[in-house]
Design an enzyme around this catalytic site. Structure first.
Site, PDB file in Angstrom:
ATOM      1  N   HIS A 217     121.653  61.827   6.485  1.00  0.00           N
ATOM      2  CA  HIS A 217     120.199  61.863   6.041  1.00  0.00           C
ATOM      3  C   HIS A 217     119.485  62.445   7.045  1.00  0.00           C
ATOM      4  CE1 HIS A 217     120.098  59.241   2.065  1.00  0.00           C
ATOM      5  NE2 HIS A 217     121.294  59.983   2.065  1.00  0.00           N
ATOM      6  N   SER A 221     122.986  67.031   2.780  1.00  0.00           N
ATOM      7  CA  SER A 221     124.338  67.338   2.346  1.00  0.00           C
ATOM      8  C   SER A 221     124.798  68.754   2.537  1.00  0.00           C
ATOM      9  CB  SER A 221     124.430  66.664   0.820  1.00  0.00           C
ATOM     10  OG  SER A 221     124.247  65.561   0.864  1.00  0.00           O
ATOM     11  N   LYS A 245     124.278  62.144 -12.223  1.00  0.00           N
ATOM     12  CA  LYS A 245     125.533  62.489 -12.080  1.00  0.00           C
ATOM     13  C   LYS A 245     126.704  61.509 -11.396  1.00  0.00           C
ATOM     14  CE  LYS A 245     127.554  66.863 -10.447  1.00  0.00           C
ATOM     15  NZ  LYS A 245     127.449  68.306 -10.271  1.00  0.00           N
ATOM     16  N   ASP A 246     126.101  60.962 -10.265  1.00  0.00           N
ATOM     17  CA  ASP A 246     127.051  60.238  -9.627  1.00  0.00           C
ATOM     18  C   ASP A 246     127.547  58.898 -10.404  1.00  0.00           C
ATOM     19  OD1 ASP A 246     127.084  61.976  -7.400  1.00  0.00           O
ATOM     20  OD2 ASP A 246     126.058  60.360  -6.180  1.00  0.00           O
ATOM     21  N   GLU A 289     152.795  51.627   2.144  1.00  0.00           N
ATOM     22  CA  GLU A 289     152.042  51.781   0.973  1.00  0.00           C
ATOM     23  C   GLU A 289     151.794  53.378   1.033  1.00  0.00           C
ATOM     24  OE1 GLU A 289     151.530  49.014  -0.813  1.00  0.00           O
ATOM     25  OE2 GLU A 289     149.283  48.811  -0.487  1.00  0.00           O
TER      26      GLU A 289
END
Ligand code: HEM
Ligand code: FES
Lengths: 422, 179
Positions: A217, A221, A245-246, A289
């Protein structure tokens, strides 16, 4: 009471009252309400939020699993079986936690690849990127210790092999491994400390994620063009545009995740994970894994000692090389911001880098496959080629491309990008 | 406040010493924390294990337990011992050790070793009938493919050292005490 200068006014008087004393609502509005997002951010930008959701799911299910778990070598395996059979919805908690670890890694790997593709690690986001790599390493440690808790054959032998890595360190190695085990083999003291740390580390991760988002922040972005926003025309407020959107991306991701939880909960797990640990017998094949497989394959790719020329004094035993290669592959990510010499951020405008990155992805998939197969044979060579490419990519191609690659024209601003002209 | 020519004050000195003392205090407090993770007294309490060799036949391999670790015991035939010693010049091996130095004099047919791969701690195969024994007829580690010969010496693969010989002695011709 007079309002501090940097807070805003809220209509709701309770919110106002709290905000004057603790400006948390001002902070939330600023960081998650009006926060300017580049308007062209695509769905790859949703995976950070997805990863955070997975972390919270892991912590919530983990806390409830811990209520029914006993960290003692004689009881651990049975306590997990009891969770599965007798505890109300215990099967759901465990399957969400088991598969949640996999989907957490899926989200984070996509998130990292997004960064590699669009150059999100470059100035001014270097520290943001490094904090991200720290999160990845902490996640790996957490998942590794969690996997030991059910005290199965895979738990015990996975823990043995990975802790033994440290014995490759000259001089202090053996003492270090004894210290990690709290004994002379992976046994009860080891299980106890793994449980303690497995409980603790996710909360440490949460703290580091907070720093990660804080740094995000500050810089804002990145976006698919890699061009920083120049004016208000280039951005949209986070809410409602990106919250919506997220959310859509999150619901889609959760649908896939929960489909696996409900319809194929064991698809990603080895059968030997359901047998009690027997310290006297190694299973025919130890397979970690899936999210560790590429790194495991790198570890196994180093099979020849390095001698001082014309003598038989070994300077780098194969085992130490393997361990250095495995940890080095992660550390390379940390210094990537300084290895990349290109002025252009986004791979969209880097015709050669784009293909190199794709090849890196292919080599990681190949390594993943090689890591899942028994050691030795002709596959070993395939693994060695893929390992070589991994290091070649970061150490040679990335630095050199910055000088020799002919990049495509970069738009002057996000709004000048042809894809963004609506 | 007294101040030297380069501007360092008595206060700077006090800051530095206080900081240094703080660091020493934190370091000291870490000692018991770190130390608590080392093996506890009960774990350390050295256990010894006795193994009766009388019912192990020539050519048979068995696995005993000592300190929670597997102990490989191989009852080799006299020809086998001869073969192993003639097979290779031990000076050229990765971890150069002669077969004779890995057994007790006069008991050359008895090979006693900690059955833990020196690579990353798996238990090599080869003690059971039908197990893969690798190219050198000794033990084969399935984890990353290390191969040990009939003296337990590393011959191929990523392991750096030979299978370790534990401290042990012959109490009688058919009884050993490990530890
Ligand atoms: C970063 C977040 C986390 C990751 C990646 C993670 C990963 C794992 C993994 C891979 C397992 C093995 C699952 C299995 O094979 O059965 C496991 C088990 C376990 N975890 Fe976590 N975990 C996380 C957070 C937590 C937290 C916060 C707690 C407790 C507060 C917790 C408690 C447990 C318990 C009790 C088990 C053993 C029971 C079982 O195996 O189902 N986990 N974890
Ligand atoms: S542990 Fe035996 S070869 Fe790796």
């Amino acid at each position: 009471m007079s309002r501090p200068a940097n807070t805003q006014k809220f209509d709701n008087c309770l919110i106002q009252w709290i905000d004057e004393r603790l400006p948390i609502f001002t902070m939330l509005t600023k960081e998650y309400g009006v926060f300017p997002m580049p308007k062209n951010a695509n769905y790859l930008w949703s995976f950070g939020g997805i990863a955070l959701t997975m972390l919270i799911i892991m912590i919530v299910t983990g806390v409830f699993l811990a209520m029914n778990y006993t960290p003692n070598t004689a009881l651990a395996f049975d306590s997990v079986q009891r969770t599965m059979r007798d505890v109300n919805y215990g099967w759901l908690l465990r399957y969400v936690h088991m598969n949640g670890a996999s989907f957490f890694f899926i989200a984070v790997y996509i998130h990292i690849f997004r960064g590699l593709y669009y150059g999100s690690y470059k100035s001014p986001r270097e520290l943001l990127w490094i904090v991200g790599v720290v999160i990845l390493i902490l996640m790996m440690a957490t998942a590794f210790m969690g996997y030991a808790l059910p005290w199965s054959q895979m738990s015990g032998w996975g823990a043995t092999v990975i802790t033994s890595l440290f014995s490759a360190i000259p001089v202090i190695g053996d003492g270090l491994v004894t210290w990690l085990w709290g004994g002379f083999s992976v046994a009860n003291p080891t299980l106890n400390r793994f449980f303690s740390l497995h409980f603790l580390l996710p909360f440490v991760i949460l703290g580091v994620v907070f720093i990660h988002v804080w740094a995000l922040h500050v810089t804002g972005s990145n976006n698919p063009t890699g061009v920083e926003p120049k004016s208000e025309k280039d951005t949209l407020p986070f809410h409602p545009y990106f919250t919506v959107k997220d959310s859509y991306a999150l619901v889609t991701f959760m649908t896939i995740f929960l489909s696996v939880v409900f319809f194929a909960p064991l698809a990603l797990t080895e059968p030997d994970h359901f047998k009690h640990f027997n310290p006297m017998q190694t299973p025919p094949e130890i397979v970690p894994e899936w999210y560790f497989l590429p790194f495991y394959a790198i570890l196994r790719s180093f099979t020849h000692d390095i001698y001082i020329p014309f003598t038989d004094i070994i300077i780098l035993p194969a085992k130490l090389q393997g361990v250095m290669g495995m940890f080095g592959s992660l550390l390379l990510l940390m210094v990537l911001p300084w290895l990349d010499t290109s002025k252009v951020k986004s791979a969209r405008y880097r015709p050669v880098y784009k293909w190199c990155l794709l090849l890196l992805l292919v080599s990681l998939c190949v390594l993943g496959y090689v890591g899942s197969q028994p050691a030795g044979g002709s596959l070993a060579v395939v693994g060695q080629v893929a390992t070589a490419y991994y290091f070649l990519h970061f150490i040679v191609l990335v630095p050199v491309l910055g000088f020799v690659e002919k990049t495509c024209p970069v738009p002057a601003s996000i709004s000048d990008d042809p894809c963004c002209k609506h | 406040m007294g101040s030297t020519k380069d501007g360092a004050t008595r206060r700077d000195f006090l800051y530095l010493t206080a900081g240094a003392m703080g660091a020493v205090a934190v370091g000291t407090a870490a000692v018991p924390l770190v130390s608590s993770m080392n093996p506890a007294a009960d774990t350390l309490a050295l256990s010894t294990a006795e193994v009766d060799l009388s019912h192990i036949e020539v050519g048979q391999r068995v696995v005993a337990v000592w300190r929670g670790k597997p102990i490989f015991i191989d009852h080799r035939s006299a020809e086998e011992v001869k073969e192993v010693r003639a097979e290779v010049d031990w000076h050229t091996l990765r971890d150069p050790q002669s077969d004779a130095s890995r057994v007790k004099e006069g008991h050359d047919q008895w090979l006693v070793m900690i059955g833990i791969c020196t690579h990353l701690g798996c238990i090599p195969k080869g003690s059971k009938q039908g197990d893969p024994r690798g190219e050198f007829g000794g033990w084969f580690c399935p984890c990353h493919g290390s191969e040990y010969d009939r003296s337990g010496r590393i011959r191929k693969g990523p392991a750096p050292r030979n299978l370790e010989v534990p401290p042990y002695k012959f109490v009688s011709d058919t009884l050993i005490r490990i530890g």
